[in-house]
Design a protein around this motif. Structure first.
Motif, short mmCIF file in Angstrom:
data_model
loop_
_atom_site.label_atom_id
_atom_site.label_comp_id
_atom_site.label_asym_id
_atom_site.label_seq_id
_atom_site.Cartn_x
_atom_site.Cartn_y
_atom_site.Cartn_z
N VAL A 26 18.76 47.89 26.62
CA VAL A 26 19.79 48.07 27.66
C VAL A 26 21.10 48.65 27.15
CG1 VAL A 26 18.81 46.24 29.08
CG2 VAL A 26 20.64 45.69 27.48
N ARG A 72 15.36 43.44 36.47
CA ARG A 72 15.86 44.58 35.72
C ARG A 72 16.28 44.15 34.33
NH1 ARG A 72 20.46 47.21 39.32
NH2 ARG A 72 21.18 45.06 39.19
N ASP A 73 15.68 44.76 33.32
CA ASP A 73 16.17 44.62 31.96
C ASP A 73 16.27 43.18 31.49
OD1 ASP A 73 16.47 47.39 31.84
OD2 ASP A 73 18.43 47.28 32.76
N LEU A 129 26.19 50.02 28.74
CA LEU A 129 24.80 49.97 29.16
C LEU A 129 24.24 51.36 29.44
CD1 LEU A 129 25.10 46.94 31.61
CD2 LEU A 129 24.45 46.91 29.18
N ARG A 130 22.96 51.49 29.24
CA ARG A 130 22.28 52.76 29.53
C ARG A 130 22.36 53.09 31.02
NH1 ARG A 130 18.96 54.33 25.18
NH2 ARG A 130 18.65 52.70 23.60
N ASP A 131 22.33 52.08 31.86
CA ASP A 131 22.33 52.27 33.31
C ASP A 131 23.77 52.17 33.82
OD1 ASP A 131 22.12 52.00 36.11
OD2 ASP A 131 20.14 51.07 35.94
N ARG A 132 24.37 53.32 34.17
CA ARG A 132 25.75 53.30 34.65
C ARG A 132 25.87 52.55 35.97
NH1 ARG A 132 29.18 57.25 32.26
NH2 ARG A 132 28.55 57.35 30.07
N GLY A 133 24.80 52.56 36.77
CA GLY A 133 24.83 51.82 38.02
C GLY A 133 25.00 50.33 37.79
N VAL A 134 24.25 49.79 36.81
CA VAL A 134 24.39 48.38 36.48
C VAL A 134 25.79 48.11 35.92
CG1 VAL A 134 23.50 46.51 35.04
CG2 VAL A 134 21.92 48.13 36.09
N THR A 135 26.30 49.04 35.11
CA THR A 135 27.64 48.87 34.56
C THR A 135 28.68 48.79 35.69
OG1 THR A 135 27.04 50.09 32.56
CG2 THR A 135 29.39 49.88 33.06
N ASP A 139 23.55 51.26 25.35
CA ASP A 139 23.54 52.70 25.12
C ASP A 139 24.29 53.03 23.83
OD1 ASP A 139 23.69 55.44 25.18
OD2 ASP A 139 24.52 55.58 27.21
#
Length: 370
Positions: free
Chosen positions: A213, A192-193, A136-142, A215
């Motif tokens: 979403v 989100r997303d 995912l583009r968002d490492r926090g979500v990952t 990456d």
């Protein structure tokens, strides 16, 4: 679908016919279709059809077993349910019904990043759960998803590596496919997303959401970051080239899934079954090898085992069973696969899945023996 109709199913293909009747046209195309001209989709099946087995005789098969070890845990079959998104588009009970059926069958269930049911609820069914991750583009979500999967009791992490972008699935594009009302990627709730709700001509809402979403910069160096943020065994799904398999094993991958995403990514990619032998030879036991893409029967499973796979992932047949009858439909499909595999093992002279590795194979017509 009535229980009597499910009992009348003789092969998983019977579930496909039922699903085609009961699913809305757009959903049926989403489940069944592939990318581009669907050359790889068709080639996956053709590869199984042209591979022939040389059965062994005078082998005592009076007592046979289908149990296998796919990763670290034993399973009742050399089979796991493949990661598949948005299963509530097929049946209201979605992933929960399929996971309950997997639990009953004694096989792992792979929960998808784009699941329409939370991983916590899927794990609560009692099934052995693997968690599939898109980068995912968002490492926090990952990191949040990794923590949730571990807390829920997931037994393995399966990173999909063949989807930097979604393949051009022409049927979805022509139909401007969007998910049915009330179906969403629940791991991306709280605004989100989320999946776009509006369809646009020539655009699949699923493809638009994936582009937003996922990456595409994923590279080998990112595996180190992933290792630092999870304790789970790591499986890489979507490898065809033996050079990539060698590198995955060198990076310590616990498992490799030889797969072309069921013909839904690069159209023209090699059938997964044809790629399997070279990957097995290259990895040489450093990682467990699973086969995905095109598996439709117990004999297909036996062919994958004969070429060196530890087991297979089964995708579309599970969705067809889900459409045909919810949990009972998936259970029927998994039961049929077990019965077919039991029969195929015995007729090939193999008392268990491990012994299938000694079978020789030939590709027709006029193919060399292996």
């Amino acid at each position: 679908m009535t229980p009597g109709a499910l009992d009348g199913m003789v092969t998983p293909a019977d579930a496909e016919a039922i699903a085609a009747e009961v699913l809305p046209a757009g959903v049926e195309r989403f489940v069944t279709g592939g990318a581009g001209g669907e050359l790889t989709l068709a080639a996956n099946r053709a590869a199984f059809d042209r591979l022939h087995l040389l059965p062994r005789v005078l082998a005592d098969v009076s007592a046979t077993s289908t149990t296998a070890t796919l990763l670290a845990d034993p399973a009742a079959l050399p089979l796991a349910v493949a990661p598949m998104a948005y299963q509530r588009a097929v049946h209201p009970d979605g992933e929960l019904a399929a996971a309950r059926a997997a639990f009953t069958a004694g096989v792992p269930f792979t929960a998808c990043t784009f699941s329409s049911m939370p991983v916590e609820d899927i794990a609560a069914t009692g099934a052995t759960v693997w968690f599939q991750l898109y980068w995912l583009r968002d490492r926090g979500v990952t990191k949040e998803l990794l923590a949730r999967a571990e807390a829920a009791g997931a037994r393995a992490l399966m990173l999909t590596v063949d989807t930097p972008y979604m393949g051009r699935r022409q049927a979805d594009m022509r139909g401007a496919f969007t998910l049915p009302e009330g179906v969403s990627a629940v791991h991306f709730e709280r605004g989100r997303d989320g999946v776009p709700s509006g369809a646009r001509d020539g655009v699949s809402a699923i493809a638009a959401q994936t582009a937003g979403v996922v990456d595409p910069s994923l590279s080998w160096s990112d595996l180190d970051w992933l290792r630092d943020h999870t304790r789970l065994p790591l499986v890489l799904k979507g490898i065809l080239d033996p050079a990539d398999a060698d590198r995955a094993a060198a990076h310590g991958a616990d498992g490799i899934v030889v797969s072309n995403h069921g013909g839904r990514q690069l159209d023209g990619a090699l059938p997964a079954l044809d790629a399997l032998p070279a990957v097995v030879d290259t990895v040489a036991g450093r990682s467990r090898i699973l086969l995905d893409s095109g598996v439709r029967s117990g004999t297909d499973i036996l062919k994958a085992l004969a070429l060196g796979a530890s087991g297979v992932l089964v995708g579309r047949p599970v969705l067809w069973g889900l459409a045909a009858g919810g949990e009972a439909g998936v259970s029927r499909v998994l039961t049929l696969l077990r019965e077919e595999l039991e029969n195929a093992l015995a007729l090939a002279g193999c008392p268990d899945p491990a012994s299938a590795a000694r079978l020789r194979t030939a590709r027709a017509p006029g193919g060399d023996l292996r």
